[in-house]
Design an enzyme around this catalytic site. Sequence first.
Site, PDB file in Angstrom:
ATOM      1  CE  LYS A 136      21.829  43.992 -29.639  1.00 35.02           C
ATOM      2  NZ  LYS A 136      23.287  44.207 -29.820  1.00 35.02           N
ATOM      3  CB  SER A 161      24.378  46.500 -26.857  1.00 37.85           C
ATOM      4  OG  SER A 161      24.614  45.871 -28.104  1.00 37.85           O
ATOM      5  CB  SER A 185      27.263  44.354 -28.660  1.00 37.41           C
ATOM      6  OG  SER A 185      27.409  45.668 -28.199  1.00 37.41           O
TER       7      SER A 185
END
Lengths: 91, 482
Positions: free
Chosen positions: B79, B154, B178
């Site tokens: 990420k 996210s 997330s």
Amino acid sequence: MEMEIDIKRLAKLARLKIDESRMAGFEKDMKGIVAMVEHLPEISDSGALIDPSAPMELREDVSESKYRRDELLKNAPQTQAGCVVVPRVVE
Amino acid sequence: MKLYEMTASELSGQLKEKKISARELTEAVFARIDETESDIGAYITLNRETALKQADAVDQKRAAGEPLSPLAGIPVGIKDNICTKGMLTTCASRMLENFVPPYNATVMDKLAADDIVITGKLNMDEFAMGSSTETSYFKQTKNPADLTRVPGGSSGGSAAAVAAGEAVLALGSDTGGSIRQPSSFCGVVGLKPTYGSVSRYGLVAFASSLDQIGPIGKSVRDVAMLYSAICGPDKMDATSVRKIYPDFTRSLGKGISGLKLGLPKEYFGLGIDSETKNAVLAAAKLFEQNGAVVKEVSLPSTDYALSAYYIIASAEASSNLARFDGVKYGYRTPQYENLTEMYEKTRSEGFGTEVKRRILLGTFVLSSGYYDAYYKRAKLLQKRIAAEFASAFADCDLLLTPTTPGTAFKLGENTDDPLKMYAGDICTVTVNIAGLPALSIPCGTDSKGLPVGMQLIGAKFSEEQLLNAADWYESAAGLRAE
């Protein structure tokens, strides 16, 4: 009663500039969000909020030189003579 | 079966037996990226050249007979809010569009020591603020199960990449859901570990008391493998908990006989889609038929959790994001008269709308006259929510809930309505507030064919039990080829 929210003041505190054209949109969103979050129950204050089962351990306060100055300055928007450059702050 | 479709544990075995090389595997994953990335849009930065070099280095070590970690040569996506030395780390924000960290996050040092191959940096909501990956400054990621729908957020890029075979494993981060919500939307497995078990050093901070890095994979075993590699104490993170962590893959396969599973009634009420509810209840039935004791429990403060979450997370975000001022790193506005104007223009041009909204909310709840009514009350509620969980765990080993109220929504469906977007986090935020571990695992599909995810929640540091139960379910529900 709907709460008044002074977006201009909040933006100033947060060092943000909100376009006049977008002010109403932010105000509407913020009013909605504040209305959502404001119904919290009254809870009597009881003790510290720190979790005793997970105490924090701080590092010893000693300096170490892990990085070179030029490596760190590579990400700076503007540099001169090994320093970051900012607008004049003293008269 | 194609290499990119296989799990990390299967691939690890094949690498070890030299049936495949790390280079072959890495090339197969990049070939898959070439094939599908224009549809999916999971990556912000691809690391192809370095990845192939990393793969070759693993192959050489193996040929020389060096002892290697089970993750050696496995392609993992990261990420884009986790700092990678010498590789762009943008947080999907214009503010950090050109930021190249001079250091590695602790998790990256650990993975480097395990010889993983880094495929690249994955798309996300800007600064991890969002539930659909639509607030990214750079691109829209689409759900591999249905390209007209969001992958969740996210960590949407992380979940979509694993689901599409564009990475074998991925790291995400979870502040209010997330990791779990996108895992649920994309039909993969995601673990949000116990707060303090994975170092946050080098994770760009959103809400420091809630943030936690965690693994996403195609199977529970894969997630256990990656979690085993990243957990552990770290002196660079003061909230990191000093304890010894086991190899979590060894905690699998122990069965569920006598497991006490609680169903918190508040998570099956209003607002939960009936197909989602039925899929999770069917999973509970399967546990019960196989020797688990299933009972209803209550977590009465759940109704207030979303409010407490948005207050605490935004307050911490407004403080954490104060560092982005255009001075030492990141974006700086080109035109300004003085320092204040430089700050204001830099931040206004560098941050997107959702980030500004959260900064304004955080500034509001921390401002003079409102602090006691909002922030302090939310922090006290946090304590109460944690206590309610603790009392539920006196009676149960694990809790079972839906991960999300419904399945993946359409692109653009919620972007104009922040409240609707926030409401989707109702099943996941409580876990972060209480610092607990929780895992999302697929439990079927709805009538549109979209993946439904269920969430298993454990007491602090109960990951062994959590992963074992999830692994049992994965097998019992026929979710994997045995």
